[in-house]
Write a protein that holds these residues in place. Structure first.
Motif, mmCIF file in Angstrom:
data_model
loop_
_atom_site.group_PDB
_atom_site.id
_atom_site.type_symbol
_atom_site.label_atom_id
_atom_site.label_comp_id
_atom_site.label_asym_id
_atom_site.label_seq_id
_atom_site.Cartn_x
_atom_site.Cartn_y
_atom_site.Cartn_z
ATOM 1 N N ILE A 135 1.636 1.946 -5.372
ATOM 2 C CA ILE A 135 1.414 0.602 -4.571
ATOM 3 C C ILE A 135 2.850 -0.354 -4.977
ATOM 4 N N GLU A 136 2.931 -0.938 -3.530
ATOM 5 C CA GLU A 136 4.142 -1.948 -2.866
ATOM 6 C C GLU A 136 3.255 -2.657 -2.485
ATOM 7 N N LEU A 137 3.624 -3.851 -3.106
ATOM 8 C CA LEU A 137 3.645 -5.214 -2.086
ATOM 9 C C LEU A 137 4.566 -6.092 -2.255
ATOM 10 N N SER A 138 5.142 -6.736 -1.015
ATOM 11 C CA SER A 138 6.293 -7.314 -0.416
ATOM 12 C C SER A 138 5.972 -8.540 0.050
ATOM 13 N N ASN A 139 5.767 -9.906 -0.725
ATOM 14 C CA ASN A 139 6.520 -11.327 -0.160
ATOM 15 C C ASN A 139 4.427 -11.660 0.310
ATOM 16 N N ILE A 140 3.776 -11.105 -0.377
ATOM 17 C CA ILE A 140 2.382 -11.266 0.347
ATOM 18 C C ILE A 140 2.095 -12.548 -0.037
ATOM 19 N N ASP A 141 1.422 -13.257 1.264
ATOM 20 C CA ASP A 141 0.943 -14.540 0.968
ATOM 21 C C ASP A 141 -0.653 -14.319 2.034
ATOM 22 N N LYS A 142 -1.306 -15.213 0.566
ATOM 23 C CA LYS A 142 -3.031 -15.461 1.187
ATOM 24 C C LYS A 142 -3.165 -17.240 0.892
ATOM 25 N N TYR B 247 -6.411 -19.723 2.255
ATOM 26 C CA TYR B 247 -7.813 -19.761 2.541
ATOM 27 C C TYR B 247 -8.211 -21.556 3.171
ATOM 28 N N GLY B 248 -7.837 -21.572 4.233
ATOM 29 C CA GLY B 248 -7.400 -22.658 5.263
ATOM 30 C C GLY B 248 -6.401 -23.604 4.600
ATOM 31 N N ALA B 249 -6.389 -25.092 3.472
ATOM 32 C CA ALA B 249 -5.275 -25.031 3.536
ATOM 33 C C ALA B 249 -5.234 -24.888 1.686
ATOM 34 N N PHE B 250 -5.310 -23.866 1.231
ATOM 35 C CA PHE B 250 -5.368 -23.505 -0.446
ATOM 36 C C PHE B 250 -4.527 -22.681 -0.228
ATOM 37 N N HIS B 251 -3.380 -22.601 -1.087
ATOM 38 C CA HIS B 251 -2.836 -21.545 -1.083
ATOM 39 C C HIS B 251 -2.553 -20.383 -2.238
ATOM 40 N N ALA B 252 -3.338 -19.384 -1.624
ATOM 41 C CA ALA B 252 -3.936 -18.555 -3.354
ATOM 42 C C ALA B 252 -3.178 -17.875 -3.675
ATOM 43 N N LEU B 253 -1.785 -17.156 -2.931
ATOM 44 C CA LEU B 253 -0.904 -16.066 -3.678
ATOM 45 C C LEU B 253 0.626 -16.409 -2.236
ATOM 46 N N LYS B 254 1.449 -17.173 -3.837
ATOM 47 C CA LYS B 254 2.379 -16.969 -3.247
ATOM 48 C C LYS B 254 3.700 -16.105 -2.707
ATOM 49 N N ASN B 255 3.876 -15.409 -2.063
ATOM 50 C CA ASN B 255 5.093 -14.590 -1.762
ATOM 51 C C ASN B 255 5.546 -13.527 -3.162
ATOM 52 N N VAL B 256 4.157 -13.215 -2.966
ATOM 53 C CA VAL B 256 4.313 -12.084 -4.276
ATOM 54 C C VAL B 256 4.804 -10.735 -3.723
ATOM 55 N N SER B 257 5.328 -9.859 -5.434
ATOM 56 C CA SER B 257 6.599 -8.637 -4.582
ATOM 57 C C SER B 257 5.305 -8.095 -6.289
ATOM 58 N N LEU B 258 5.171 -7.143 -5.330
ATOM 59 C CA LEU B 258 5.250 -5.989 -7.017
ATOM 60 C C LEU B 258 4.542 -4.987 -6.512
ATOM 61 N N SER B 259 5.653 -4.118 -7.477
ATOM 62 C CA SER B 259 5.730 -2.863 -7.160
ATOM 63 C C SER B 259 4.736 -1.548 -8.572
ATOM 64 N N ILE B 260 4.545 -0.985 -8.220
ATOM 65 C CA ILE B 260 2.689 -0.150 -9.190
ATOM 66 C C ILE B 260 3.275 1.226 -9.549
ATOM 67 N N GLU B 261 4.039 1.970 -10.354
ATOM 68 C CA GLU B 261 5.026 3.176 -9.995
ATOM 69 C C GLU B 261 3.300 3.732 -10.038
ATOM 70 N N LYS B 262 3.760 5.156 -9.767
ATOM 71 C CA LYS B 262 2.425 6.248 -9.893
ATOM 72 C C LYS B 262 2.360 6.733 -11.597
ATOM 73 N N GLY B 263 1.175 6.267 -11.520
ATOM 74 C CA GLY B 263 0.683 7.108 -12.946
ATOM 75 C C GLY B 263 0.464 6.070 -13.861
ATOM 76 N N SER B 264 1.253 4.491 -13.421
ATOM 77 C CA SER B 264 1.012 3.444 -14.504
ATOM 78 C C SER B 264 -0.085 3.262 -14.955
ATOM 79 N N PHE B 265 -0.515 1.990 -15.956
ATOM 80 C CA PHE B 265 -1.320 1.475 -16.082
ATOM 81 C C PHE B 265 -1.085 -0.429 -15.389
ATOM 82 N N VAL B 266 -1.216 -0.972 -14.949
ATOM 83 C CA VAL B 266 -1.038 -2.562 -14.649
ATOM 84 C C VAL B 266 -1.885 -3.197 -15.152
#
Length: 355
Positions: A5-12, A14-33
């Motif tokens: 799973i690879e997340l690059s510069n994720i923003d979310k 909800y209207g004016a509310f900024h829930a996720l701010k430029n989130v980047s995360l790499s989850i390796e195969k077989g890992s527990f995160v």
């Protein structure tokens, strides 16, 4: 290892509310995160974005190398286990397990065989013909996990699955979930507000705060080298003590602004005269004779659990000391406390970042 799973510069938003701010995360195969943090930090929003239950505003999300932006949840090949078990009450355990397979056209004999296999893995073999109302909380959570496992998904997504269980069962189930993860060689993403769950179950812990990743790394990395006061206070139980202090003239000691304190030795030289926030973990403070110790602290409260004693000081701010041996310390006493130089954490009072 490749990223499952690879997340690059994720923003979310909800209207004016900024829930996720430029989130980047790499989850390796077989890992527990584990995604951990206080309520409202964005951890469940991030998990639901991976599942496709929330649409991301901007950024790129990939699962097994495939871009998933805009792909509906049913086509992402991930399985979610929720806090509520969400079992069908009119179906037996076996029917709950095989429901998703039958929806996808798998024949009844093959579905039953798979259900038997998953039941053996999750300890449900004797319960296949029971209904959810006839099961305990732990058994229902096992059925919910079995229903996810039977699909053989690319990733398991857990959203606070143990919150509804009592304390003893939570300890038991977290061992079961981790053992199951190891047996299956699965990729697991686990959301919790309980840092003990995160520390004991995960290979990689992601601490979130106000929609951003504050720090990520192995559990012991976060415990030993927190990058901020927030992470230092969130990871570890009881929480770290924070006391204002001033670096001594030699740069190798710090004086604490609390009653009857002497100077603590430091592992690395700091700027003389600099004001700092000193972080001391309760379990690293060692009680000794007041005359020979580094700090002398008045005692307000003593709480014994049998295996441990929690000593709270009457200083301002108060401090907690954890004693693993039996102690004769009583409220009103003055105790001597020492700590190793490499276990003294320093933070900038303004930015709260580690020094």
């Amino acid at each position: 290892m490749s990223a499952q799973i690879e997340l690059s510069n994720i923003d979310k938003h909800y209207g004016a509310f900024h829930a996720l701010k430029n989130v980047s995360l790499s989850i390796e195969k077989g890992s527990f995160v584990a995604l951990v943090g206080p309520s409202g930090c964005g951890k469940s929003t991030l998990l639901r974005s991976i599942a496709g239950l929330e649409s991301i505003t901007s950024g790129t999300l990939k699962i097994a190398g495939q871009t998933m932006n805009g792909v509906p949840p049913r086509k992402r090949d991930v399985a979610m286990v929720f806090q509520s078990y969400a079992l069908y009450p009119h179906m037996t355990v076996e029917e709950n397990l095989t429901y998703s397979l039958r929806l996808h056209g798998v024949g009844k004999p093959e579905a039953k065989a798979k259900a038997a296999e998953v039941a053996a893995t999750t300890g449900l073999s004797a319960l296949l013909h029971r209904y959810p109302r006839e099961l305990s909380g732990g058994q229902r959570q096992r059925v919910a996990m079995g229903r996810a496992i039977i699909r053989n998904p690319k990733a398991f997504l857990f959203d606070e699955p143990l919150s509804n269980l009592d304390a003893a069962l939570r300890v038991h189930m977290r061992k079961e979930i981790r053992a199951l993860h190891d047996r299956l060689g699965a990729t697991s993403v686990y959301v919790t507000h309980d840092q003990i769950e995160a520390m004991t179950m995960a290979d990689h812990v992601v601490v979130m705060r106000d929609g951003v990743i504050e720090q990520q790394g192995s559990p012991l990395e976060l415990y030993d080298r927190p990058v901020s006061k927030f992470v230092a206070g969130f990871i570890g139980s009881p929480a770290m003590n924070f006391v204002p202090g001033v670096i001594g003239p030699d740069g190798m000691t710090v004086a604490l602004e609390i009653a009857q304190s002497l100077s603590l030795p430091l592992a690395k030289r700091q700027e003389p005269g600099r004001k700092v926030l000193v972080g001391l973990r309760p379990e690293h403070l060692v009680i000794g004779e007041p005359e020979q110790a580094t700090l002398r602290l008045p005692v307000a409260v003593v709480e014994s659990t049998g295996s441990m004693t929690f000593v709270t000081t009457s200083t301002e701010p108060e401090m907690t000391v954890v004693e693993t041996r039996r102690t004769l310390v009583r409220p009103g006493d003055t105790i001597g406390v020492s700590i190793a130089p490499n276990q003294v954490h320093l933070f900038d009072p303004a930015t709260e970042k580690a020094i």
